[in-house]
Motif scaffolding. Structure first.
Motif: not given
Lengths: 202, 172
Positions: B29-32, B93-96, B102-104
């Motif tokens: 769950n990256q970015g959890r 609020q910038d997660k999605e 960025f991670i992808k």
């Protein structure tokens, strides 16, 4: 060998601790004066503020999202407290080679866009940020005027919630100013916040 | 002396913990989103693992520049008791729209969590008293070996690797 290693480790720890302790101004210290260029071309110094009760000196910049998140709140704080004797001076310490967005010309643009009515000055040599011990943007130094000599009354954050102004619980800076207006010391007089590191010259 | 005896008695326990090896918080769950108490309990974990914990954000230029160094550590020490954790301080609020893409895009393999960073003044000192709050910041910690090193700076290439290698060699 192990002892030597341990010894050198301890020595380096002590050295670090010493450098850390000696780094920058602390609450209660005399605020160093400066003469730095404002976005309107004029030079700004603490001594220009001898009739103020204090100064809200905020290290900030154009590019940092935390600084941007606080711009409207800084404008609001100036609006609220300048007439009560505590005006804002915003100061940008970033190296424009590392971050071109933080150049003097871009400061002028940003100040105009946001309608800053307070000085936004350029610490081009970064000497003032170093002297004060600023490490991040935004980083607040609240100064108190003691008959013409400014001293540091509070160092730290504006409030406890950078991402959502509506959900702030602790208005650290405003509370510190209110305390000074009642001739009390700020409590707390030192807080921390997440921020962008100051981009030092390489 | 007392200290030494105490330590020896606990050796089998240490060995057992070591075999267990440190768990991932949640690799799937990256970015959890996590809150500070979870990070705090990680900082007080009892595994014989060197945690390399980096505080960063996608908008922090020096942070992004040094990310490959952490990825390298994650890869090189994959079979050793080393755990890289990248704690993002991006806006929740910038997660999605920012963090996950960025991670992808960067194909980051090290574990990333997004810290819901309410009232940093309450927890910055719990990470390290020396931390002013500026990003990037890195903590190397192995509670069992009483290792704790904090850096408020951007690492140069190989600098971090040298430190990790040194710490893995060090016994106490």
């Amino acid at each position: 060998m192990k002892k030597l290693w341990l010894f050198s480790f301890l020595l380096s720890c002590l050295t670090c601790a010493y450098i850390y302790a000696a780094d920058g101004l602390k609450v209660g210290d005399i605020a160093s004066d400066f003469s730095l260029k404002n976005v309107d071309g004029s030079m700004i110094s603490l001594k220009d503020y001898s009739s103020s009760k204090g100064i809200i000196l905020i290290f900030t910049c154009n590019h940092c999202p935390f600084s941007k998140a606080y711009e409207d709140r800084i404008i609001q704080i100036n609006k609220m407290y300048a007439e009560k004797g505590f005006p804002v001076i915003a100061i940008n310490p970033n190296d424009e080679i590392s971050v071109p967005e933080d150049s003097y010309d871009n400061m002028k643009i940003r100040a105009k866009e946001k309608g800053f009515v307070f000085p936004y000055i350029h610490d081009a040599t970064q000497q003032i940020a170093k002297t004060y011990g600023a490490t991040r943007t935004p980083h607040v130094y609240l100064l108190k005027n003691n008959s013409g000599v400014f001293s540091i009354a509070y160092i730290g954050a504006i409030d406890d919630n950078h991402s959502d102004a509506e959900n702030v619980k602790e208005k650290y800076l405003a509370n510190a100013i209110e305390s000074l207006m009642q001739n009390k010391s700020a409590n707390p007089d030192f807080t921390k916040a997440i921020g962008c590191s100051i981009k030092w010259k390489k | 002396m007392l200290y030494k005896v105490h330590y020896t008695l606990l050796l089998p326990l240490f060995a057992w913990i070591f075999i267990q090896s440190a768990p991932n918080i949640n690799a799937q769950n990256q970015g959890r989103v996590v809150s500070f108490p979870e990070i705090d309990s990680l900082l007080h974990n009892s595994y014989d693992t060197l945690y390399v914990i980096n505080f960063w954000a996608t908008w922090c230029k020096p942070c992004v520049e040094e990310l490959p160094i952490f990825e390298e550590i994650n890869e090189i020490y994959a079979n050793q008791p080393v755990k890289v954790l990248l704690i993002s301080l991006d806006f929740i609020q910038d997660k999605e729209k920012v963090l996950l893409p960025f991670i992808k895009k960067k194909n980051i393999q090290s574990e990333i969590v997004l810290l819901k960073a309410e009232n940093p003044n309450e927890w910055i000192d719990k990470v390290d008293m020396e931390w002013s709050g500026a990003l990037p910041a890195t903590l190397l910690i192995n509670n069992q070996k009483k290792i704790r090193k904090f850096f408020e700076k951007q690492f140069k290439h190989e600098e971090l690797q040298d430190i990790v290698t040194q710490l893995l060699k060090s016994e106490l």
